[in-house]
Motif scaffolding. Structure first.
Motif, PDB file in Angstrom:
ATOM      1  N   CYS A 108      -5.163   2.139  -2.019  1.00  0.00           N
ATOM      2  CA  CYS A 108      -4.045   1.502  -1.311  1.00  0.00           C
ATOM      3  C   CYS A 108      -2.770   1.501  -2.154  1.00  0.00           C
ATOM      4  O   CYS A 108      -1.885   0.663  -1.951  1.00  0.00           O
ATOM      5  CB  CYS A 108      -4.428   0.084  -0.891  1.00  0.00           C
ATOM      6  N   ASN A 109      -2.692   2.431  -3.092  1.00  0.00           N
ATOM      7  CA  ASN A 109      -1.500   2.603  -3.921  1.00  0.00           C
ATOM      8  C   ASN A 109      -1.196   4.088  -4.080  1.00  0.00           C
ATOM      9  O   ASN A 109      -2.105   4.911  -4.116  1.00  0.00           O
ATOM     10  CB  ASN A 109      -1.719   2.005  -5.323  1.00  0.00           C
ATOM     11  N   ARG A 110       0.065   4.415  -4.165  1.00  0.00           N
ATOM     12  CA  ARG A 110       0.533   5.741  -4.573  1.00  0.00           C
ATOM     13  C   ARG A 110       1.620   5.533  -5.614  1.00  0.00           C
ATOM     14  O   ARG A 110       2.581   4.803  -5.350  1.00  0.00           O
ATOM     15  CB  ARG A 110       1.110   6.515  -3.376  1.00  0.00           C
ATOM     16  N   PRO A 111       1.472   6.149  -6.811  1.00  0.00           N
ATOM     17  CA  PRO A 111       0.347   6.984  -7.252  1.00  0.00           C
ATOM     18  C   PRO A 111      -0.850   6.115  -7.624  1.00  0.00           C
ATOM     19  O   PRO A 111      -0.707   4.908  -7.847  1.00  0.00           O
ATOM     20  CB  PRO A 111       0.915   7.693  -8.479  1.00  0.00           C
ATOM     21  N   ALA A 112      -2.021   6.742  -7.704  1.00  0.00           N
ATOM     22  CA  ALA A 112      -3.251   6.049  -8.091  1.00  0.00           C
ATOM     23  C   ALA A 112      -3.991   6.927  -9.093  1.00  0.00           C
ATOM     24  O   ALA A 112      -4.192   8.113  -8.829  1.00  0.00           O
ATOM     25  CB  ALA A 112      -4.123   5.785  -6.869  1.00  0.00           C
ATOM     26  N   PRO A 113      -4.396   6.386 -10.242  1.00  0.00           N
ATOM     27  CA  PRO A 113      -5.079   7.197 -11.255  1.00  0.00           C
ATOM     28  C   PRO A 113      -6.297   7.953 -10.732  1.00  0.00           C
ATOM     29  O   PRO A 113      -6.549   9.083 -11.138  1.00  0.00           O
ATOM     30  CB  PRO A 113      -5.474   6.159 -12.313  1.00  0.00           C
TER      31      PRO A 113
END
Length: 305
Positions: A170-175
């Motif tokens: 639910c995030n961009r960017p995401a590791p």
């Protein structure tokens, strides 16, 4: 980038300016505010519809050749994966083990908090290895933050073993996206209560998983129209649902639908082919087998003589 920097960049960990004064509101106002924020979820998930459909196509292809769909998550993310995996068994008559869920902390995490388990990257790799993952499998890592170590360990192992790897974050960017062949990222913004990703992020994850698994089941012939014709009538309610499904699909009376369903061994799909094609249970199962479990294809065989 260190852990604190990653968290600072995660919108799921941010403070929501619209809810800063929530502790000064009435119950009515709090409920309205929570539900207002939830309305942001649908547009975020809709924005990912192409990625969800693409993953469904991959899963269908792999499952048709004997592969599995494996969910991996921690906390709310893991529990939602487990819920989706379990519910596909009675709803669609899916064989146990075709959709599998790994949850950080194991079964204990389903009934109580085992939050430290999400930091164990080696456990993720170890539990994924124990499944014997291979190139026919699809592994979906579920992590609201997009950085959960347990999930990272599982995904790294999956890549090494040649599985198709996807992530639901639910995030961009995401590791975790760096490990994935495909990324699904409904970005729902800061939570009503900062960092409480069981809220909007959890709703978004549930919607994605429901859309994904339902699409896969439909494509695999687990429905006839919108009827769940592979439902397993393991209790009275499900038996009655099976009868209604046969009635709806065939136009039979309740009494006749009961009779045909009994002759079909409780298999609505078999009963439907029996009733429409005018064949016995053995022939109906044979036609379904040749049709890859697709009711329409089995009936078209009948129409073609």
């Amino acid at each position: 980038m260190d852990e604190q920097d990653e968290l600072r960049q995660a919108t799921t960990e941010s403070v929501n300016p619209r809810t800063r004064q929530i502790d000064q509101l009435s119950s009515q106002a709090i409920v309205e505010l929570i539900l207002e924020e939830e309305t942001r979820v649908i547009p975020a998930v809709l924005a990912e519809r192409t990625a969800i459909a693409a993953l469904a196509d991959v899963v269908v292809e792999r499952m048709r050749r004997g592969g599995r769909l494996v969910y991996v998550g921690a906390g709310t993310s893991g529990r939602l994966g487990m819920l989706d995996a379990i519910e596909c068994i009675p709803t669609y008559g899916l064989e146990p083990g075709r959709i599998v869920a790994l949850v950080a902390g194991g079964p204990a995490a389903l009934t109580g908090p085992v939050e430290a388990a999400e930091d164990d990257e080696e456990a993720g790799a170890r539990e994924l290895t124990a499944l014997g993952i291979g190139p026919d499998d699809v592994v979906l890592g579920i992590s609201a933050s997009g950085r959960t170590p347990y999930v990272r360990g599982a995904l790294r192992e999956a890549r090494q073993r040649g599985a198709y790897v996807a992530v639901l974050v639910c995030n961009r960017p995401a590791p975790l996206a760096d490990l994935a062949d495909l990324v699904i990222a409904p970005v729902v913004g800061p939570e009503v209560i900062a960092g409480s990703t069981r809220m909007k992020a959890g709703t978004a994850q549930k919607l994605v998983l429901t859309a994904l698994s339902t699409t896969v089941m439909v494509r695999l012939g687990k429905t006839f129209g919108n009827l769940m014709v592979d439902v397993r009538p393991t209790n009275r309610k499900l038996w009655q649902r099976g009868v209604r499904i046969v009635m709806e699909a065939t136009g039979l009376s309740e009494q006749d639908a009961q009779r045909v369903l009994q002759e079909a061994g409780g298999e609505p799909k078999t009963a439907i082919v029996m009733a429409i094609a005018g064949v016995d249970a053995a022939e109906a199962r044979s036609r379904l087998g040749r049709a890859g479990g697709l009711v329409r294809a089995a009936l078209e065989e009948s129409d073609g003589g």
